[in-house]
Write a protein that holds these residues in place. Sequence first.
Motif, PDB file in Angstrom:
ATOM      1  N   GLY A 143       0.783  -1.231   0.000  1.00  0.00           N
ATOM      2  CA  GLY A 143       0.000   0.000   0.000  1.00  0.00           C
ATOM      3  C   GLY A 143       0.810   1.274   0.000  1.00  0.00           C
ATOM      4  O   GLY A 143       0.235   2.361   0.088  1.00  0.00           O
ATOM      5  N   VAL A 146      -0.251   3.606  -2.840  1.00  0.00           N
ATOM      6  CA  VAL A 146      -1.693   3.769  -3.031  1.00  0.00           C
ATOM      7  C   VAL A 146      -2.169   5.005  -2.255  1.00  0.00           C
ATOM      8  O   VAL A 146      -1.885   5.144  -1.067  1.00  0.00           O
ATOM      9  N   LEU A 150      -7.972   5.896  -1.734  1.00  0.00           N
ATOM     10  CA  LEU A 150      -8.283   4.585  -2.294  1.00  0.00           C
ATOM     11  C   LEU A 150      -7.981   3.461  -1.319  1.00  0.00           C
ATOM     12  O   LEU A 150      -7.860   2.306  -1.706  1.00  0.00           O
ATOM     13  N   GLY A 152      -5.260   3.319   0.720  1.00  0.00           N
ATOM     14  CA  GLY A 152      -3.844   3.195   1.053  1.00  0.00           C
ATOM     15  C   GLY A 152      -3.478   4.000   2.283  1.00  0.00           C
ATOM     16  O   GLY A 152      -4.336   4.463   3.027  1.00  0.00           O
ATOM     17  N   ALA A 187       0.294  -2.195  -7.699  1.00  0.00           N
ATOM     18  CA  ALA A 187      -0.620  -1.255  -7.046  1.00  0.00           C
ATOM     19  C   ALA A 187      -0.209   0.188  -7.324  1.00  0.00           C
ATOM     20  O   ALA A 187      -1.063   1.056  -7.574  1.00  0.00           O
ATOM     21  N   THR A 188       1.093   0.461  -7.285  1.00  0.00           N
ATOM     22  CA  THR A 188       1.577   1.811  -7.568  1.00  0.00           C
ATOM     23  C   THR A 188       1.264   2.221  -8.997  1.00  0.00           C
ATOM     24  O   THR A 188       0.852   3.352  -9.259  1.00  0.00           O
ATOM     25  N   ILE A 190      -1.185   1.171 -10.900  1.00  0.00           N
ATOM     26  CA  ILE A 190      -2.624   1.447 -11.026  1.00  0.00           C
ATOM     27  C   ILE A 190      -2.967   2.777 -10.365  1.00  0.00           C
ATOM     28  O   ILE A 190      -3.798   3.547 -10.865  1.00  0.00           O
ATOM     29  N   GLY A 191      -2.324   3.073  -9.233  1.00  0.00           N
ATOM     30  CA  GLY A 191      -2.570   4.346  -8.577  1.00  0.00           C
ATOM     31  C   GLY A 191      -2.110   5.533  -9.409  1.00  0.00           C
ATOM     32  O   GLY A 191      -2.743   6.586  -9.408  1.00  0.00           O
ATOM     33  N   GLN A 199      -9.000   1.647 -10.737  1.00  0.00           N
ATOM     34  CA  GLN A 199      -8.636   1.814  -9.335  1.00  0.00           C
ATOM     35  C   GLN A 199      -9.683   1.204  -8.420  1.00  0.00           C
ATOM     36  O   GLN A 199      -9.352   0.532  -7.435  1.00  0.00           O
ATOM     37  N   TYR A 202      -9.367  -2.844  -8.782  1.00  0.00           N
ATOM     38  CA  TYR A 202      -8.198  -3.616  -8.368  1.00  0.00           C
ATOM     39  C   TYR A 202      -7.565  -3.169  -7.049  1.00  0.00           C
ATOM     40  O   TYR A 202      -7.078  -4.006  -6.290  1.00  0.00           O
ATOM     41  N   LEU A 203      -7.550  -1.872  -6.784  1.00  0.00           N
ATOM     42  CA  LEU A 203      -6.803  -1.411  -5.619  1.00  0.00           C
ATOM     43  C   LEU A 203      -7.336  -1.910  -4.282  1.00  0.00           C
ATOM     44  O   LEU A 203      -6.542  -2.116  -3.356  1.00  0.00           O
ATOM     45  N   THR A 207      -5.083  -3.316  -0.645  1.00  0.00           N
ATOM     46  CA  THR A 207      -5.095  -2.601   0.626  1.00  0.00           C
ATOM     47  C   THR A 207      -5.800  -3.394   1.717  1.00  0.00           C
ATOM     48  O   THR A 207      -5.988  -2.887   2.818  1.00  0.00           O
TER      49      THR A 207
END
Length: 453
Positions: A143, A146, A150, A152, A187-188, A190-191, A199, A202-203, A207
Amino acid sequence: MSLIPSLRPGGRHGLSSRETRDPIGFAVAAVNRLAQSDLLDRVGLRRQAEQAVYSTTRNGFWAATAAGRTFARTGRRTAGARPASAAPRGVFDLTPTDDEAMLVDVATELAADLLRPAAAGADEACAPPAAVLAAALEVGLPGLGVPEELGGIMEERSAMAGTLVAEALAHGDMGLAVAALAPGAVATAIGLWGTEAQQQTYLPAFTGDDVPAAALTIAEPAVLFDAFTLATTARRDGDGYVLDGLKSAVVRGAEAELFVVAADLDGTPTLFLVESGAEGLAVEADPSMGVRAAALSRLHLTGVRVGADALLGDTDGTAYAECVRLSRLAWCALAVGTAQAVLDHVKDYVNERHAFGEPISHRQSVAFMVADMAIEVQAMRLLTWKAASRATRGDDVASAVGLARQLCTEKGMRIGLDGVQLLGGHGFVKEHPVERWYRDLRAVGVMEGAVLV
């Protein structure tokens, strides 16, 4: 252990909701999560029993990708967000902030207590122990990139924090550091470049408590591979895309549930989100010279069909270029941490090793070589931190990352080689870790993708 205890009950990870929104909240949350876990104590007693020995990785395998989970298309009902860039301080100062320093302390302790003892077994098994991966989740590594909106633990863009954590973990072992950081790279990505729908879809998985294995795949098994000239292709087909090609150096590919795949679309390198359940995916073991603990594999894509919503970022190559640079920056950080491990080990060795009645460090040829190693490590760190600070502020990092990568590639390999040379015959055997560090450091100049800050 010197981990900071939980500050107060209640709230996420032992913190109140207000505290998790503070800039220092993410570091405190990571400290609390590790402090409340008994993983380090437990693994310290039975490290060998918990080695995840993948005999199929050693002997070779070919299999379909993991079935994986079904990512919820509705996902989180909050609006999408991009991590905000940090405000410039107005002075040239690379001193870590208080929250970054606290997070580094946690990563350093994790590397010393868990990664370093497990490194030799993981290198032999070509797979990270389950306990190492669990500990990475406990401290919230997936996370880090993120945004808080979202789910994170970050309020602002923190490439510097990611760089410092990667360096600290690599001091324990580069291969295990890569395995632990791989899900966070996805994750990064997608962020940074995902749409609001991506986002939300998947995110949330990255988290929560059950974080999926995931891989950022850029590299291909080609001589003199150029990250901006891809053999893997994507072609438009109806309302989606069809991907064909072969990717290499895929971290934990056999168990990954989500891939970020780099492919050429109409002459431009582009990123795509591909779930492991897609038809046409297959994984092949690809044990390498170094970074073996990351369970590297090859990903075969044969007519893999994805929807239009699988496109990650833009189609003009801007997001892809930034992805490559941030990945190379992460590898620079890994090189710095591993090179520091070599230097620390060698300093102790040359002071303790006696020949002709005195420590071998009394000989100028040895002392000068160690001094050169120390100078080169500091130069690598300075250029890497400078590039990371620019990325944190949202500045252009092309030149800074290029300089850092060139120096870390050249001097990292040199430091690894000198470490082996200074240990003499001991540098050639697995009783000492320098031979593993040398093999790992050679990966810095050829690896693309896998990690991201």
